[in-house]
Design a protein around this motif. Sequence first.
Motif, PDB file in Angstrom:
ATOM      1  N   ALA A 148       0.862  -1.479  -0.237  1.00  0.00           N
ATOM      2  CA  ALA A 148      -0.269   0.277   0.156  1.00  0.00           C
ATOM      3  C   ALA A 148       1.081   1.257  -0.308  1.00  0.00           C
ATOM      4  O   ALA A 148       0.803   2.443  -0.632  1.00  0.00           O
ATOM      5  N   GLU A 149       2.645   1.127   0.727  1.00  0.00           N
ATOM      6  CA  GLU A 149       3.228   2.619   0.607  1.00  0.00           C
ATOM      7  C   GLU A 149       3.433   2.494  -0.602  1.00  0.00           C
ATOM      8  O   GLU A 149       3.331   3.814  -1.084  1.00  0.00           O
ATOM      9  N   LEU A 150       3.806   1.379  -0.898  1.00  0.00           N
ATOM     10  CA  LEU A 150       4.227   1.544  -2.469  1.00  0.00           C
ATOM     11  C   LEU A 150       3.689   2.309  -3.543  1.00  0.00           C
ATOM     12  O   LEU A 150       3.853   3.097  -4.003  1.00  0.00           O
ATOM     13  N   LEU A 151       2.132   2.088  -3.749  1.00  0.00           N
ATOM     14  CA  LEU A 151       1.576   2.184  -4.681  1.00  0.00           C
ATOM     15  C   LEU A 151       0.597   3.470  -3.947  1.00  0.00           C
ATOM     16  O   LEU A 151       0.323   4.953  -5.036  1.00  0.00           O
ATOM     17  N   LEU A 152       0.932   4.198  -3.248  1.00  0.00           N
ATOM     18  CA  LEU A 152       0.746   5.224  -2.522  1.00  0.00           C
ATOM     19  C   LEU A 152       2.089   6.427  -2.839  1.00  0.00           C
ATOM     20  O   LEU A 152       1.477   6.995  -3.904  1.00  0.00           O
ATOM     21  N   ALA A 153       3.126   5.845  -3.237  1.00  0.00           N
ATOM     22  CA  ALA A 153       4.610   6.780  -3.472  1.00  0.00           C
ATOM     23  C   ALA A 153       4.182   6.762  -5.344  1.00  0.00           C
ATOM     24  O   ALA A 153       4.901   8.034  -5.703  1.00  0.00           O
ATOM     25  N   LEU A 154       4.264   5.536  -6.082  1.00  0.00           N
ATOM     26  CA  LEU A 154       3.802   5.901  -7.317  1.00  0.00           C
ATOM     27  C   LEU A 154       2.807   6.721  -7.585  1.00  0.00           C
ATOM     28  O   LEU A 154       3.202   7.385  -8.729  1.00  0.00           O
ATOM     29  N   ASP A 155       2.036   7.061  -6.829  1.00  0.00           N
ATOM     30  CA  ASP A 155       0.508   7.698  -7.099  1.00  0.00           C
ATOM     31  C   ASP A 155       0.812   8.911  -7.168  1.00  0.00           C
ATOM     32  O   ASP A 155       0.975  10.640  -7.379  1.00  0.00           O
ATOM     33  N   ARG A 156       1.918   9.401  -5.727  1.00  0.00           N
ATOM     34  CA  ARG A 156       2.265  10.948  -5.629  1.00  0.00           C
ATOM     35  C   ARG A 156       3.719  11.053  -6.804  1.00  0.00           C
ATOM     36  O   ARG A 156       3.915  12.540  -7.010  1.00  0.00           O
ATOM     37  N   SER A 157       3.897  10.198  -7.415  1.00  0.00           N
ATOM     38  CA  SER A 157       5.632  10.303  -8.102  1.00  0.00           C
ATOM     39  C   SER A 157       5.318  11.055 -10.123  1.00  0.00           C
ATOM     40  O   SER A 157       5.308  11.865 -10.177  1.00  0.00           O
ATOM     41  N   VAL A 158       3.349  10.620 -10.373  1.00  0.00           N
ATOM     42  CA  VAL A 158       2.948  11.116 -11.150  1.00  0.00           C
ATOM     43  C   VAL A 158       2.438  13.073 -10.813  1.00  0.00           C
ATOM     44  O   VAL A 158       2.992  13.614 -11.864  1.00  0.00           O
ATOM     45  N   ALA A 159       2.063  13.006  -9.900  1.00  0.00           N
ATOM     46  CA  ALA A 159       1.963  14.292  -9.109  1.00  0.00           C
ATOM     47  C   ALA A 159       3.366  14.579  -8.887  1.00  0.00           C
ATOM     48  O   ALA A 159       3.797  16.172  -9.909  1.00  0.00           O
ATOM     49  N   LEU A 160       4.223  14.898  -8.634  1.00  0.00           N
ATOM     50  CA  LEU A 160       5.892  14.903  -8.750  1.00  0.00           C
ATOM     51  C   LEU A 160       6.698  15.201  -9.796  1.00  0.00           C
ATOM     52  O   LEU A 160       6.903  16.319 -10.300  1.00  0.00           O
ATOM     53  N   ALA A 161       6.007  14.321 -10.763  1.00  0.00           N
ATOM     54  CA  ALA A 161       6.763  14.402 -12.180  1.00  0.00           C
ATOM     55  C   ALA A 161       6.042  15.862 -12.798  1.00  0.00           C
ATOM     56  O   ALA A 161       6.945  16.045 -14.535  1.00  0.00           O
ATOM     57  N   ALA A 162       5.787  16.082 -13.019  1.00  0.00           N
ATOM     58  CA  ALA A 162       4.441  16.976 -13.408  1.00  0.00           C
ATOM     59  C   ALA A 162       5.738  18.920 -13.581  1.00  0.00           C
ATOM     60  O   ALA A 162       5.757  19.509 -13.725  1.00  0.00           O
ATOM     61  N   SER A 163       5.846  18.825 -12.493  1.00  0.00           N
ATOM     62  CA  SER A 163       7.424  18.878 -11.918  1.00  0.00           C
ATOM     63  C   SER A 163       8.893  18.572 -11.431  1.00  0.00           C
ATOM     64  O   SER A 163       9.471  18.651 -10.531  1.00  0.00           O
ATOM     65  N   PRO A 164       9.670  18.948 -12.446  1.00  0.00           N
ATOM     66  CA  PRO A 164      10.525  18.303 -13.101  1.00  0.00           C
ATOM     67  C   PRO A 164      11.876  19.448 -11.420  1.00  0.00           C
ATOM     68  O   PRO A 164      12.582  18.197 -11.155  1.00  0.00           O
ATOM     69  N   LEU A 165      11.119  20.057 -11.941  1.00  0.00           N
ATOM     70  CA  LEU A 165      12.924  21.063 -10.822  1.00  0.00           C
ATOM     71  C   LEU A 165      12.365  20.482  -9.615  1.00  0.00           C
ATOM     72  O   LEU A 165      12.980  20.048  -8.797  1.00  0.00           O
ATOM     73  N   ALA A 166      10.798  20.359  -9.116  1.00  0.00           N
ATOM     74  CA  ALA A 166      10.680  19.612  -7.553  1.00  0.00           C
ATOM     75  C   ALA A 166      11.304  18.531  -7.800  1.00  0.00           C
ATOM     76  O   ALA A 166      11.401  18.086  -6.654  1.00  0.00           O
TER      77      ALA A 166
END
Length: 177
Positions: free
Chosen positions: A103-121
């Motif tokens: 479940a933690e991995l799935l939450l991390a994958l979901d967050r990674s999609v949002a993070l990738a929208a900001s390459p600088l971040a």
Amino acid sequence: LSAALPWSAAHGAPGLLGLAVALALAERLERQGLPVAIKWPNDLLIGEDKLAGVLPRMVHRGGRLRLARVGVGLNVCNPVPDGAVALRQWLPLGRCDPEAWTAELLLALDRSVALAASPLAVCQGVEGRIWTRTVRDPSGSGVWEVEGLSADGSLRLRQGTRTSSWTRWPAEPAADL
């Protein structure tokens, strides 16, 4: 865990995807008090020992990016070889449930999609957790200082007045069969 994620060309290269997943997973692990470092391009470490690995791949059909495929291996309670570490060695037994970490991995994958929208971040987050400040060139041309990351996820290096950029994944889409 392997997963397919919605991914647009605007989100960038596979190197950025791998780093976004590594960053999001590092954040989840840090919530448990773990001192995680990100080893470019695709590993998470505790000290010198490998805790997890991330393998990203962009899937193209008809010349168009369709999705991102990500494999994540996280050592939870499994036996590990020399040079690796499992969560069971760092966390109390009750916090090492493989299903909870799925479940933690799935939450991390979901967050990674949002993070990738900001390459600088993504780059800033990874740079703050980078495993080392110097790397040895595998071709034998000495030691390079790590300067940071480029927006595509490549590692920016300096050796005196020379600069270099290492990338792990090709920029061109690979044909999927």
